[in-house]
Motif scaffolding. Sequence first.
Motif, PDB file in Angstrom:
ATOM      1  N   HIS A 171       0.828  -1.201   0.000  1.00  0.00           N
ATOM      2  CA  HIS A 171       0.000   0.000   0.000  1.00  0.00           C
ATOM      3  C   HIS A 171       0.865   1.255   0.000  1.00  0.00           C
ATOM      4  CE1 HIS A 171       0.768  -0.537   4.366  1.00  0.00           C
ATOM      5  NE2 HIS A 171       0.873   0.783   4.335  1.00  0.00           N
ATOM      6  N   GLU A 172       0.211   2.344  -0.311  1.00  0.00           N
ATOM      7  CA  GLU A 172       0.799   3.681  -0.227  1.00  0.00           C
ATOM      8  C   GLU A 172      -0.283   4.551   0.397  1.00  0.00           C
ATOM      9  OE1 GLU A 172       1.966   6.913  -3.563  1.00  0.00           O
ATOM     10  OE2 GLU A 172       2.772   4.901  -3.862  1.00  0.00           O
TER      11      GLU A 172
ATOM     12  N   ASP B  96      -6.050   9.331   2.368  1.00  0.00           N
ATOM     13  CA  ASP B  96      -6.116   8.776   1.012  1.00  0.00           C
ATOM     14  C   ASP B  96      -5.036   7.711   0.884  1.00  0.00           C
ATOM     15  OD1 ASP B  96      -7.021   8.536  -1.600  1.00  0.00           O
ATOM     16  OD2 ASP B  96      -5.724  10.113  -2.367  1.00  0.00           O
ATOM     17  N   GLY B  97      -5.207   6.834  -0.084  1.00  0.00           N
ATOM     18  CA  GLY B  97      -4.175   5.828  -0.287  1.00  0.00           C
ATOM     19  C   GLY B  97      -4.482   4.902  -1.435  1.00  0.00           C
ATOM     20  N   PHE B  98      -3.549   4.001  -1.659  1.00  0.00           N
ATOM     21  CA  PHE B  98      -3.651   3.028  -2.742  1.00  0.00           C
ATOM     22  C   PHE B  98      -3.260   1.651  -2.222  1.00  0.00           C
ATOM     23  CE2 PHE B  98      -2.637   7.106  -4.592  1.00  0.00           C
ATOM     24  CZ  PHE B  98      -3.535   7.203  -5.639  1.00  0.00           C
TER      25      PHE B  98
ATOM     26  N   TYR C 143      -2.028  -1.983  -3.877  1.00  0.00           N
ATOM     27  CA  TYR C 143      -1.501  -2.477  -5.144  1.00  0.00           C
ATOM     28  C   TYR C 143      -1.636  -3.988  -5.231  1.00  0.00           C
ATOM     29  CZ  TYR C 143       0.401   2.177  -5.592  1.00  0.00           C
ATOM     30  OH  TYR C 143       0.536   3.546  -5.685  1.00  0.00           O
TER      31      TYR C 143
ATOM     32  N   ALA D 247     -14.873   3.748  -2.166  1.00  0.00           N
ATOM     33  CA  ALA D 247     -13.542   3.824  -2.782  1.00  0.00           C
ATOM     34  C   ALA D 247     -13.636   3.502  -4.270  1.00  0.00           C
ATOM     35  CB  ALA D 247     -12.592   2.850  -2.090  1.00  0.00           C
TER      36      ALA D 247
ATOM     37  N   ALA E 294     -11.738   1.605  -7.458  1.00  0.00           N
ATOM     38  CA  ALA E 294     -10.722   0.652  -7.904  1.00  0.00           C
ATOM     39  C   ALA E 294     -10.379   0.975  -9.351  1.00  0.00           C
ATOM     40  CB  ALA E 294     -11.250  -0.773  -7.796  1.00  0.00           C
ATOM     41  N   ARG E 295      -9.096   1.024  -9.648  1.00  0.00           N
ATOM     42  CA  ARG E 295      -8.653   1.256 -11.026  1.00  0.00           C
ATOM     43  C   ARG E 295      -8.084  -0.053 -11.562  1.00  0.00           C
ATOM     44  NH1 ARG E 295      -4.951   5.502 -10.812  1.00  0.00           N
ATOM     45  NH2 ARG E 295      -6.687   6.922 -11.057  1.00  0.00           N
TER      46      ARG E 295
ATOM     47  N   GLU F 117      -7.707   1.424 -19.078  1.00  0.00           N
ATOM     48  CA  GLU F 117      -8.003   1.400 -17.652  1.00  0.00           C
ATOM     49  C   GLU F 117      -9.488   1.665 -17.468  1.00  0.00           C
ATOM     50  OE1 GLU F 117      -5.778   4.343 -15.504  1.00  0.00           O
ATOM     51  OE2 GLU F 117      -3.904   3.264 -15.716  1.00  0.00           O
TER      52      GLU F 117
ATOM     53  N   GLU G  50     -12.405   2.418 -14.121  1.00  0.00           N
ATOM     54  CA  GLU G  50     -12.572   2.674 -12.702  1.00  0.00           C
ATOM     55  C   GLU G  50     -13.924   2.132 -12.262  1.00  0.00           C
ATOM     56  OE1 GLU G  50     -11.948   6.819 -11.863  1.00  0.00           O
ATOM     57  OE2 GLU G  50      -9.780   6.612 -12.097  1.00  0.00           O
TER      58      GLU G  50
END
Length: 89
Positions: free
Chosen positions: A29-30, A37-39, A41, A67, A69-70, A82, A84
């Motif tokens: 994660h980030e 906020d975050g991502f 992976y 949330a 998702a991409r 891509e 979303e």
Amino acid sequence: MDSLDPLHELESELEKQIRREGVGEYDGHEIAMDLSDGFLYMYSANAETLFKAVKPTLEKSKFMKGAVARLRFGPPEEGIKEIEVKLQE
């Protein structure tokens, strides 16, 4: 979310689900310093198959409500398809 504990619990569940289904890998994660906020992976040969496997786990997590998702269909470069998908609120 005021601590990373819920995120670590979610990560553990995602890793188990991905491994059980054999659909890819969870890569970490980030997260913003203020936890706003975050991502997350995850990688797979098939983005849709991976997302279908993890979607129920993501939707069970309170902090993931709404949330986005991409899903990327190829390497991280210009011109790659891509889409979303917004999770349930």
